[in-house]
Design a protein around this motif. Sequence first.
Motif, mmCIF file in Angstrom:
data_model
loop_
_atom_site.group_PDB
_atom_site.id
_atom_site.type_symbol
_atom_site.label_atom_id
_atom_site.label_comp_id
_atom_site.label_asym_id
_atom_site.label_seq_id
_atom_site.Cartn_x
_atom_site.Cartn_y
_atom_site.Cartn_z
ATOM 1 N N GLU A 33 0.817 -1.207 0.000
ATOM 2 C CA GLU A 33 0.000 0.000 0.000
ATOM 3 C C GLU A 33 0.854 1.261 0.000
ATOM 4 O OE1 GLU A 33 -2.794 1.983 3.301
ATOM 5 O OE2 GLU A 33 -3.563 0.061 2.571
ATOM 6 N N ASP A 34 2.030 1.212 0.636
ATOM 7 C CA ASP A 34 2.889 2.392 0.718
ATOM 8 C C ASP A 34 4.016 2.356 -0.318
ATOM 9 O OD1 ASP A 34 4.431 0.378 1.773
ATOM 10 O OD2 ASP A 34 5.086 1.506 3.550
ATOM 11 N N SER A 35 3.877 1.548 -1.353
ATOM 12 C CA SER A 35 4.886 1.485 -2.405
ATOM 13 C C SER A 35 4.984 2.817 -3.131
ATOM 14 C CB SER A 35 4.525 0.382 -3.402
ATOM 15 O OG SER A 35 5.213 0.552 -4.613
ATOM 16 N N LEU A 36 6.207 3.304 -3.321
ATOM 17 C CA LEU A 36 6.392 4.540 -4.074
ATOM 18 C C LEU A 36 5.974 4.368 -5.529
ATOM 19 C CD1 LEU A 36 9.744 5.949 -2.628
ATOM 20 C CD2 LEU A 36 7.429 6.855 -2.323
ATOM 21 N N ASP A 37 6.001 3.149 -6.024
ATOM 22 C CA ASP A 37 5.502 2.928 -7.376
ATOM 23 C C ASP A 37 4.012 3.243 -7.441
ATOM 24 O OD1 ASP A 37 6.109 1.502 -10.144
ATOM 25 O OD2 ASP A 37 4.179 0.756 -9.425
ATOM 26 N N ARG A 38 3.268 2.803 -6.461
ATOM 27 C CA ARG A 38 1.827 3.051 -6.441
ATOM 28 C C ARG A 38 1.511 4.505 -6.127
ATOM 29 N NH1 ARG A 38 -1.506 -1.859 -3.914
ATOM 30 N NH2 ARG A 38 -2.939 -0.135 -3.692
ATOM 31 N N LEU A 39 2.284 5.108 -5.224
ATOM 32 C CA LEU A 39 1.985 6.456 -4.762
ATOM 33 C C LEU A 39 2.484 7.534 -5.708
ATOM 34 C CD1 LEU A 39 2.917 6.004 -0.991
ATOM 35 C CD2 LEU A 39 0.612 6.082 -1.964
ATOM 36 N N VAL A 40 3.624 7.295 -6.364
ATOM 37 C CA VAL A 40 4.283 8.346 -7.140
ATOM 38 C C VAL A 40 4.501 7.946 -8.601
ATOM 39 C CG1 VAL A 40 6.359 9.784 -7.320
ATOM 40 C CG2 VAL A 40 5.463 9.189 -5.064
ATOM 41 N N GLN A 56 6.533 14.083 -7.500
ATOM 42 C CA GLN A 56 6.576 14.112 -6.044
ATOM 43 C C GLN A 56 5.310 13.478 -5.480
ATOM 44 O OE1 GLN A 56 9.451 15.496 -4.341
ATOM 45 N NE2 GLN A 56 10.052 15.112 -6.465
ATOM 46 N N MET A 57 5.341 13.174 -4.199
ATOM 47 C CA MET A 57 4.163 12.583 -3.570
ATOM 48 C C MET A 57 3.064 13.622 -3.415
ATOM 49 S SD MET A 57 5.683 10.052 -0.596
ATOM 50 C CE MET A 57 4.020 9.555 -0.122
ATOM 51 N N PRO A 58 1.817 13.249 -3.679
ATOM 52 C CA PRO A 58 0.697 14.152 -3.392
ATOM 53 C C PRO A 58 0.666 14.464 -1.889
ATOM 54 C CG PRO A 58 -0.001 12.285 -4.725
ATOM 55 C CD PRO A 58 1.387 11.979 -4.265
ATOM 56 N N PRO A 59 0.235 15.664 -1.518
ATOM 57 C CA PRO A 59 0.229 16.046 -0.093
ATOM 58 C C PRO A 59 -0.491 15.054 0.808
ATOM 59 C CG PRO A 59 -0.192 17.961 -1.473
ATOM 60 C CD PRO A 59 -0.201 16.777 -2.386
ATOM 61 N N GLN A 89 7.699 9.846 2.465
ATOM 62 C CA GLN A 89 8.070 11.220 2.128
ATOM 63 C C GLN A 89 9.502 11.505 2.562
ATOM 64 O OE1 GLN A 89 6.287 13.623 0.299
ATOM 65 N NE2 GLN A 89 8.352 14.469 0.334
ATOM 66 N N ALA A 90 9.908 10.917 3.681
ATOM 67 C CA ALA A 90 11.289 11.103 4.152
ATOM 68 C C ALA A 90 12.284 10.521 3.149
ATOM 69 C CB ALA A 90 11.464 10.446 5.519
ATOM 70 N N VAL A 91 11.926 9.395 2.540
ATOM 71 C CA VAL A 91 12.785 8.809 1.503
ATOM 72 C C VAL A 91 12.896 9.752 0.317
ATOM 73 C CG1 VAL A 91 13.006 6.921 -0.156
ATOM 74 C CG2 VAL A 91 12.307 6.431 2.197
ATOM 75 N N MET A 92 11.773 10.308 -0.124
ATOM 76 C CA MET A 92 11.780 11.239 -1.252
ATOM 77 C C MET A 92 12.582 12.498 -0.924
ATOM 78 S SD MET A 92 9.877 9.948 -3.782
ATOM 79 C CE MET A 92 9.309 11.353 -4.728
#
Length: 257
Positions: free
Chosen positions: A36-43, A224-227, A237-240
């Motif tokens: 669910e928290d995969s950066l692929d899915r989120l970003v 970037q990640m959506p707010p 977000q810390a990783v980004m």
Amino acid sequence: MVEESSVTHAAGPVGGDSSHPWGTLASGFEQARAREDSLDRLVEWPAQRALLGDVTGLAILDAGCGNGAKIAQLANDGASASVGVDISGNFITPPPGVELIEGDLSDLAVVPGLAGRRFDRILFLQSFGYAANGVRALQTAREMLTEDGFILLTRTQPIRYAIERAEENGTSLGEEYFATEPFAYRHQSWNDHVTLTKRPYTMSDLLNTFSAAGLWIEAALEPQMPPEAAERYPHKQAVMDKYLGILMFRLRPLPGR
């Protein structure tokens, strides 16, 4: 457990990784991407879809498609021909209209079933680094494009690797960013028993590779990640914030090439 020596390999030209270990890494990668928290899915995937635009009626080739889930989604979005190629052969059951082919993205021209075919969109989604020769892989892909086709290519921000190595080696960011010696690493999120060897690359390396392959950059994006996602997953977000994320390029053939 897979023996590390069986999958350790030398990096290919133009900053690439050989594709040989991918069969071992594929399942771990897909499990990580499904989180669910995969950066692929989120970003990454939302930005990739935005750059692709409407795919209705288009022929699409995903070079290094993993298990084929993304090319299947594009078929569901209306693509008329959807083909995925991956060296692992670890595919989902393809839905109607989707072809999944075991093969090496390093030379798409010799992949079974692709000879003479043309595509409106060719994707290298975090897979380009596994080509044995980046220029040759892109040249071959360019020749497979339709008249108005383009390549969508994504790569990890090279500064990320420089930061990681600077921390590990006690060196500076500049030293590691401009280093040219291959380095060994393990992808802990996928399979920490697999040792890979990667050749560092810089932004100029990427740009020169595109030019040498006869391509120009129509659009570039650093998503970037959506707010709302950043608030929900602050650890991501810390990783980004630290590693800068991913680069995306929409590439078209240079006129006359």
